[in-house]
Structures are given as C-alpha cells and as structure tokens.
Motif scaffolding. Sequence first.
Motif: not given
Length: 373
Positions: A69, A72, A75-76, A79, A207-208, A234-236
């Motif tokens: 994470a 990015y 992201l956390t 995510d 993803a950001d 990685a994705t929200k």
Amino acid sequence: MILPPFKLEEFWKKYEFSTPYLLCCSDAETWEMKEILTLADEGSKKLWESLHFGYTEAPGHPTLREEIAGLYSTLTPDDIFTFAGAEEGIYCGLKVLIKPRDHVIVIDPFYQSLGTLPEAFGAHVTAVSLKFENQWKLDLSEVKKAFRANTKLLILNYPHNPTGALLDKETQEGLIELARKEGAYIFSDEVYRFLELDESSRLPSLADAYEKGISINVMTKSFGLAGLRVGWMATKDTDVLRQAGSYKLYTSICNSAPSEILAIMALRAKETLLKRNREIIFANLKILDEFMKRNQKALSWVRPSCGTMAVIKLLLPHSVENFAEDLVKSEGVLIMPGSNFDLPGNFFRIGFGKKNFQDCLNRFESFLQKFQN
C-alpha cells in the motif's frame, strides 16, 4: 472454456533453460536470497526467524499488504490483495469482471493473457493498435471510437510491454474521462512501474487515479524477484477485490510463506533495489544506443522510455523467425520474435535489464555482421 496456447510462455518453455545467452529477458537483474537477507531490517529479520511453514492468509500477510500500500498515494492495506505472481491476479481479476457478451478494449500489442482471457470468458474484444510509424504512441481518438454501449472494461499495459512506451498525463486523464463517462473499469497492468527512465514522467497508478481503476503489479519485473511469485491487485473497488480474492481460493488459495517475508524485506529496501536495477538499465541503454547507431542499416527502433525491453525492427531481407532460430543455433543467443505478441512485421524484442547484456549483445552483433558484409 478452451484457452489457446500461451505463445510467449511456450517460447520461454522451449528456450529459457537451455539457451546460454538470453537477450530478451523481460525482468530486471535478479537478486540472490543472501543479498535480500543482508538488506533486511530488524523487524523483517524477526519475521523470517520465527517463520512457520503453515498456510498464510489468503489476502496476503498484513505487513506485506501494508508495505505494498505504501507504493500508492491513496490506498490502504485493505485495498490490496496478493496473488501468486501477476498472472494469477490477471486471471482472477478478469474472471470476476467479465461476463459473456461484455465488450472489452485492449491496447495491442499486449501480454497475451490480457487479450485472450477476455475472449475465453465470452467477451467481445476490440484491439487498439500501437504503430511503429507513430512512435508506439497511443491515439486517444482511436480508443474513443472503440467504446460501445456495453464496454465493460478498458485494459491497459503501461509502462508498455514490449515497446517501452509511456502514456503522457493528458492521455491518461483522457482515458479515465472516457471510462468514467461510459461507466467502464480500467484494468491496468503496471508491472514495469518505477522503471521510467525519466522519473518525472511517472504517472499515478490507475488504482490511485480512478475509482474504478484496478492495478496489477508484482515483485518480478522492476524489483528483480521473479522467483518469489508475489503479485498483487490494488483497487478502491472493494467489491471487485472481494470477488477476485474469493476466486483465488480456487487457484493458489494462498501465497508461499517464505516468499511473503522475503517480499516484505525487499519492499522495505525498495530504494536500494530500484537504484541498482535502474543503474544497470541506464548503463545498458548507453551500450544499446551505440549498437543501434552502428547497425542502423540492419535495424531500426523507437528508443524505449521505460522498462527493461525494446522492440527492434529487422531491416534485412530475412524473416525474423528464421533469423532468431539461426541466432540460437549459431551463437546460443535468444531474441524474441514479435509474433509471440501477435505483432505484425519483422520485429523482435530484446531485454536490457541484465548484467550480462554486453556479452549477449556482442555475440548478437557478431552474428548480425555476417548478414551485412
């Protein structure tokens, strides 16, 4: 579901472990385990020393997801979902996103699974082709024309494999605007991120940058740790992440425990890993620049802007497939014909991310000169 042969991987299966001089590798210089252990901080050393060989958490070790994470900006760890390499993440992600009769747009040439998996899952696929004569630049208007009412997904592969091309900020924002207008996802293979030659040209991860952006990355390419088989999504979009994670339970279930800890060590030392790999790439590109100048009657290229690879056009009156086969037999040097990417024309791929690049290139040039005398 019937999957076609994976041309690139079948090519590697035939040659990779029997050919002494690999001039088409796609990853950066590999690290030895003792080097990674030497770079480890105290926290990751403790994780290594207390390691048990049981099952690991399906999403990935919490500390590993925390380190990922950190690559990015928005992201956390929640995510992030890890996979056994990037390919498993591609497979699981596309499987849960695509339904029969969906429409998918992919930028061509591409890593084969990015195009063949959507077709295998029942989608209609439109390829938007990059052209050598246009410096491998993506034409945003061509992508716009490709969108349909049922376009579910736009698949990107930037920094680009195999051409080494980059998107500019305006084009990335234009792609996001198109996808958002149509309600489409953007599935972004970003495995060469962090190897941009000009670091100021590095764009935000999808993803950001986009709420329906899904980014794939891996320890293999930029970090030079292919043998760990640690990749991630990685994705929200929590629903996509949850579904892809559930599908992983039908594939690998979980990652290798030692690989996860080694990946934590590597990511905590990422500046060191990337610095060394970038230095190798820069040094090898200087060598390659001079080589291309000396051989401009036989070869032509668009100098890459990122990554570990370049696509070169063979100008000699020989099929690149036959040329490559003769090169292996004569010099033990492997180049990759563009047909492995369904790239039309007399193109081949070379890689310049390895320490032995000069030796491989010298042998290649010796062979090439036989056709120019």
